[in-house]
Design an enzyme around this catalytic site. Structure first.
Site, mmCIF file in Angstrom:
data_model
loop_
_atom_site.group_PDB
_atom_site.id
_atom_site.type_symbol
_atom_site.label_atom_id
_atom_site.label_comp_id
_atom_site.label_asym_id
_atom_site.label_seq_id
_atom_site.Cartn_x
_atom_site.Cartn_y
_atom_site.Cartn_z
ATOM 1 N N GLY A 46 0.834 -1.198 0.000
ATOM 2 C CA GLY A 46 0.000 0.000 0.000
ATOM 3 C C GLY A 46 0.865 1.243 0.000
ATOM 4 O O GLY A 46 2.004 1.215 0.473
ATOM 5 N N GLN A 51 2.830 10.087 1.107
ATOM 6 C CA GLN A 51 4.123 9.422 1.256
ATOM 7 C C GLN A 51 5.070 9.733 0.100
ATOM 8 O O GLN A 51 6.268 9.483 0.211
ATOM 9 C CB GLN A 51 3.943 7.910 1.380
ATOM 10 N N CYS A 93 5.723 0.196 7.514
ATOM 11 C CA CYS A 93 5.323 1.290 6.639
ATOM 12 C C CYS A 93 6.523 1.672 5.777
ATOM 13 O O CYS A 93 7.654 1.731 6.277
ATOM 14 C CB CYS A 93 4.868 2.474 7.491
ATOM 15 N N LEU A 94 6.276 1.944 4.506
ATOM 16 C CA LEU A 94 7.376 2.331 3.617
ATOM 17 C C LEU A 94 8.062 3.605 4.081
ATOM 18 O O LEU A 94 9.233 3.822 3.774
ATOM 19 C CB LEU A 94 6.866 2.490 2.185
ATOM 20 N N GLU A 138 -3.500 3.115 5.334
ATOM 21 C CA GLU A 138 -3.318 4.113 4.266
ATOM 22 C C GLU A 138 -4.276 5.288 4.421
ATOM 23 O O GLU A 138 -3.895 6.434 4.171
ATOM 24 C CB GLU A 138 -3.463 3.461 2.881
ATOM 25 N N HIS A 141 -2.892 7.855 6.661
ATOM 26 C CA HIS A 141 -1.905 8.758 6.027
ATOM 27 C C HIS A 141 -2.578 10.000 5.446
ATOM 28 O O HIS A 141 -2.000 11.080 5.462
ATOM 29 C CB HIS A 141 -1.157 8.042 4.898
#
Length: 189
Positions: A46, A51, A93-94, A138, A141
């Site tokens: 995701g 981001q 989380c990326l 997500e 975010h």
């Protein structure tokens, strides 16, 4: 398309609220394609527009597994309209490379959103599935909320963040979740 730079925790854009998308334009479609390219390049399931530095209410998901193949999904202007149950989920989380910790999430959610064709859709993701957890992660975010705001153990998470040269948790950003806390009473941590 293009692989975009994923912004790491500590950058102010991750704490800002994203703006509603008013039209699914060619620019939005390109952003979505670039977000998928970026998500796959970073081995994620995701990715939310903030981001990659775009304050738009968009996120993309690909929660496919070998046992459960699923299509790519695009969520524009998503809103959770129903939620219930509670689970403890191990998340990463990326924007937090290498950090994984336990967080509180709802067990199922129903989300209303616009797809890439501009059509309103409603979907229910249940039973603590990866899809259910990813939608919540997500969507957070898009509201400037991060998974560390839902942590079970703040102090061990701070240690993990320090080990990965990331800033500590912001205690004032941690979310009070009495419904989840009550539903999780008696669940082994």
């Amino acid at each position: 398309m293009a692989v975009l730079k994923v912004i790491n925790y500590g950058e102010p854009v991750l704490r800002q609220e994203a703006e509603k998308v008013t039209k699914v334009s060619a620019k939005i479609q390109k952003l979505v394609a670039d977000m998928f390219d970026t998500m796959y390049a970073y081995n994620g399931c995701g990715l939310a527009a903030p981001q990659v530095g775009e304050l738009k209410r968009i996120f993309v998901l690909d929660c496919s597994t070998d046992e459960n193949p699923m299509p790519q999904m695009v969520f524009i202007n998503p809103v959770i309209v129903k939620r219930d149950g509670a689970i403890i989920s191990r998340e990463g989380c990326l924007s937090f490379p290498g950090v994984y910790t336990d967080v509180k999430r709802y067990g199922s959610v129903t989300v209303r959103y616009m797809d890439l064709k501009g059509k309103t859709q409603t979907m229910t993701a249940q039973e603590g599935t990866l899809l259910c957890r990813a939608i919540q992660h997500e969507l957070d975010h898009l509201n400037g909320v991060l998974f560390v705001d839902h942590v079970i153990d703040r102090f061990s998470t701070d240690q993990l963040l320090s080990e990965h040269q990331l800033p500590p948790i912001q205690p004032e950003k941690m979310i009070e979740e009495p419904e989840l806390d009550q539903a999780l009473q008696g669940v082994a941590l």
